[in-house]
Design a protein around this motif. Structure first.
Motif, PDB file in Angstrom:
ATOM      1  N   ARG A   1      62.464  21.458  25.342  1.00 46.33           N
ATOM      2  CA  ARG A   1      63.149  20.673  25.983  1.00 46.33           C
ATOM      3  C   ARG A   1      63.158  19.342  26.377  1.00 46.33           C
ATOM      4  O   ARG A   1      64.768  19.340  27.449  1.00 46.33           O
ATOM      5  CB  ARG A   1      62.087  21.527  27.270  1.00 46.33           C
ATOM      6  CG  ARG A   1      61.954  23.074  27.504  1.00 46.33           C
ATOM      7  CD  ARG A   1      61.657  23.093  29.146  1.00 46.33           C
ATOM      8  NE  ARG A   1      61.404  24.478  29.772  1.00 46.33           N
ATOM      9  CZ  ARG A   1      61.431  24.748  30.582  1.00 46.33           C
ATOM     10  NH1 ARG A   1      61.114  23.753  31.776  1.00 46.33           N
ATOM     11  NH2 ARG A   1      60.382  26.425  31.235  1.00 46.33           N
TER      12      ARG A   1
ATOM     13  N   PRO B   1      61.717  28.469  29.301  1.00 42.86           N
ATOM     14  CA  PRO B   1      61.944  27.388  28.126  1.00 42.86           C
ATOM     15  C   PRO B   1      63.039  27.101  27.597  1.00 42.86           C
ATOM     16  O   PRO B   1      63.403  26.121  27.298  1.00 42.86           O
ATOM     17  CB  PRO B   1      61.391  28.360  26.592  1.00 42.86           C
ATOM     18  CG  PRO B   1      61.225  29.734  26.896  1.00 42.86           C
ATOM     19  CD  PRO B   1      60.540  29.786  28.005  1.00 42.86           C
ATOM     20  N   THR B   2      64.325  28.343  28.434  1.00 46.81           N
ATOM     21  CA  THR B   2      65.986  28.062  28.080  1.00 46.81           C
ATOM     22  C   THR B   2      66.223  27.188  29.287  1.00 46.81           C
ATOM     23  O   THR B   2      67.702  27.408  29.985  1.00 46.81           O
ATOM     24  CB  THR B   2      66.251  29.140  27.308  1.00 46.81           C
ATOM     25  OG1 THR B   2      66.425  29.955  29.432  1.00 46.81           O
ATOM     26  CG2 THR B   2      66.196  29.483  26.230  1.00 46.81           C
TER      27      THR B   2
ATOM     28  N   GLU C   1      61.070  25.432  22.682  1.00 42.58           N
ATOM     29  CA  GLU C   1      61.772  26.984  22.786  1.00 42.58           C
ATOM     30  C   GLU C   1      60.520  27.616  21.405  1.00 42.58           C
ATOM     31  O   GLU C   1      60.802  28.790  22.117  1.00 42.58           O
ATOM     32  CB  GLU C   1      63.041  27.465  22.813  1.00 42.58           C
ATOM     33  CG  GLU C   1      63.435  28.265  23.055  1.00 42.58           C
ATOM     34  CD  GLU C   1      64.845  28.173  23.380  1.00 42.58           C
ATOM     35  OE1 GLU C   1      65.396  29.658  23.093  1.00 42.58           O
ATOM     36  OE2 GLU C   1      65.512  27.491  23.745  1.00 42.58           O
TER      37      GLU C   1
END
Length: 423
Positions: free
Chosen positions: A78, A39-40, A298
């Motif tokens: 995101r 997610p990052t 996230e």
């Protein structure tokens, strides 16, 4: 195409003006990146610029100015976008064109493509081949081999329970999975949703299957032109066989940590291991209709995608009419060259929701037996829905690309105050 003229009000249907607007210019449509499970992961430095140059840049895009509320501080998705459904203006966005796995939000494209092709009363007996290929661990509504279902029942299974089994049955009726995937891809291109690559009609994780917050908003905006689409996506609960099914859109049906959102009227949620949680919603308040799409927060708290969506809706309803747009929701290719003229107001009874490509025997604007739409109640709005704006010249619809894409008029959202279970 320039931003819609506010006096002409080219309401190309519920659009989704993105909350935070991107800041750098990028070339149009790039090859899809390999989706990441992290997610990052960082977005591409350059993305499609469909809808405006700022929408192609990574990061948050918004035109803050005196009187414009500050964006929520704790957004972790995101990608997200907030749009004015009536004008098509993108109010703010964050990585709007990042190509990510869409999960079941892709079912909006499936429904917009296939829904007009079969009258809702059509009966279909399910064969074993109809259910072949449903992904392991898929969300299902419980379709049984050998049982007979109406098309209306199948669509309720798609919208309320995100049933991949119902999607596969409808796809087989449409000529098969391969044909349906091609039809969806063709329709995405007609809508100028160029970030989207369709591999499976149900949104189940598949290599190379991607979309974007921008494209998902286009799908919702197009689908919401159809009355049946509006009715299905706003239904809270319904009978399916001997059981009751309830909509998994928590802003519509509520949950222990998420209240029903004031004015909510759909649209579609999704969640897979690869895509994370995704959601596109439409809501009306005080005569304004907004679309918000959120992809893969996230923060992995329960119902986080709905919580972040609600925050973006809150911001959007405070900001609309005050903030300058950072981009726009484009019309379909076939609508881009059309130049509609202002016409007289039309009757609210003349529903613009059905496309010209409907199956024989399905009357435009009909609700079907037992249809009880829900959603979009607004305290003090006085409009009872989105209402009606200007009609296309002569009060006629523009027939575009084999269907009716409405320019210059509004369509009614279902009324949340009438929210109830179908019998």
């Amino acid at each position: 195409m320039p931003a819609p003229n506010t006096t002409v009000r080219r309401s190309l249907l519920v659009t989704s003006a993105t909350l935070l607007s991107l800041s750098v210019t990028a070339p149009a449509a790039l090859a899809a990146p390999t989706p990441s499970t992290s997610p990052t992961a960082t977005p591409p430095a350059q993305m499609s610029t469909v809808g405006g140059a700022r929408l192609g840049m990574p990061g948050t895009q918004v035109n803050l100015a005196p009187g414009v509320p500050v964006l929520p501080k704790d957004l972790t998705a995101r990608s997200w976008i907030v749009s004015d459904a009536e004008s098509g203006e993108v109010l703010a966005a964050h990585n709007a064109h990042w190509r990510l796995p869409p999960a079941s939000t892709l079912k909006m494209l499936f429904a917009d493509t296939v829904l007009p092709r079969f009258p809702k009363a059509t009966q279909h007996k399910v064969a074993a081949s109809d259910l072949k290929g449903v992904g392991v661990g898929s969300s299902v509504v419980g379709i049984k081999e050998g049982a007979t279902y109406s098309v209306q029942d199948l669509w309720l299974g798609v919208f309320l329970r995100s049933g991949n089994d119902a999607v596969h049955v409808l796809s087989r009726m449409n000529g098969g999975i391969k044909q349906t995937v091609q039809d969806m891809q063709d329709h995405a291109e007609e809508l100028q949703a160029l970030d989207t690559t369709v591999v499976s009609p149900d949104g189940y994780d598949a290599p190379g299957q991607v979309s974007s917050a921008y494209d998902l908003t286009l799908f919702a905006r197009s689908g919401l032109q159809k009355k049946d689409f509006r009715d299905y996506c706003s239904t809270v609960s319904a009978k399916f066989g001997s059981a009751e099914i309830r909509n998994t859109n928590r802003l519509l049906s509520g949950d222990t940590d998420v209240p029903v959102y004031q004015g909510i009227a759909g649209v579609k949620n999704g969640n897979t291991t690869h895509a994370g949680a995704t959601f596109t919603g439409v809501a009306e308040r005080n005569g304004k209709v907004l679309l918000v799409t959120v992809m893969n927060p996230e923060k992995h708290e329960h119902n986080e995608v709905y919580k972040e969506t609600a925050k973006l809706f809150d911001w959007g309803f405070q900001a609309v009419g005050k903030v300058n747009a950072v981009g726009e929701l484009v019309p379909p290719r076939s609508a881009s060259s059309a130049t509609p003229q202002p016409g007289p107001a039309t009757s609210a009874a003349q529903d613009p929701g059905q496309g010209a490509g409907q199956g024989a025997g399905q009357a435009a604007g009909t609700g079907g037996p037992g249809a009880k739409p829900v959603a979009s109640a607004t305290a003090g709005s006085g409009s009872g829905g989105v209402g009606i704006a200007l009609a296309v010249a002569g009060g006629l619809l523009l027939l575009l690309g084999g269907g009716a894409f409405l320019v210059n008029r509004r369509w009614p959202l279902p009324d949340l105050m009438r929210r109830r279970a179908r019998p």
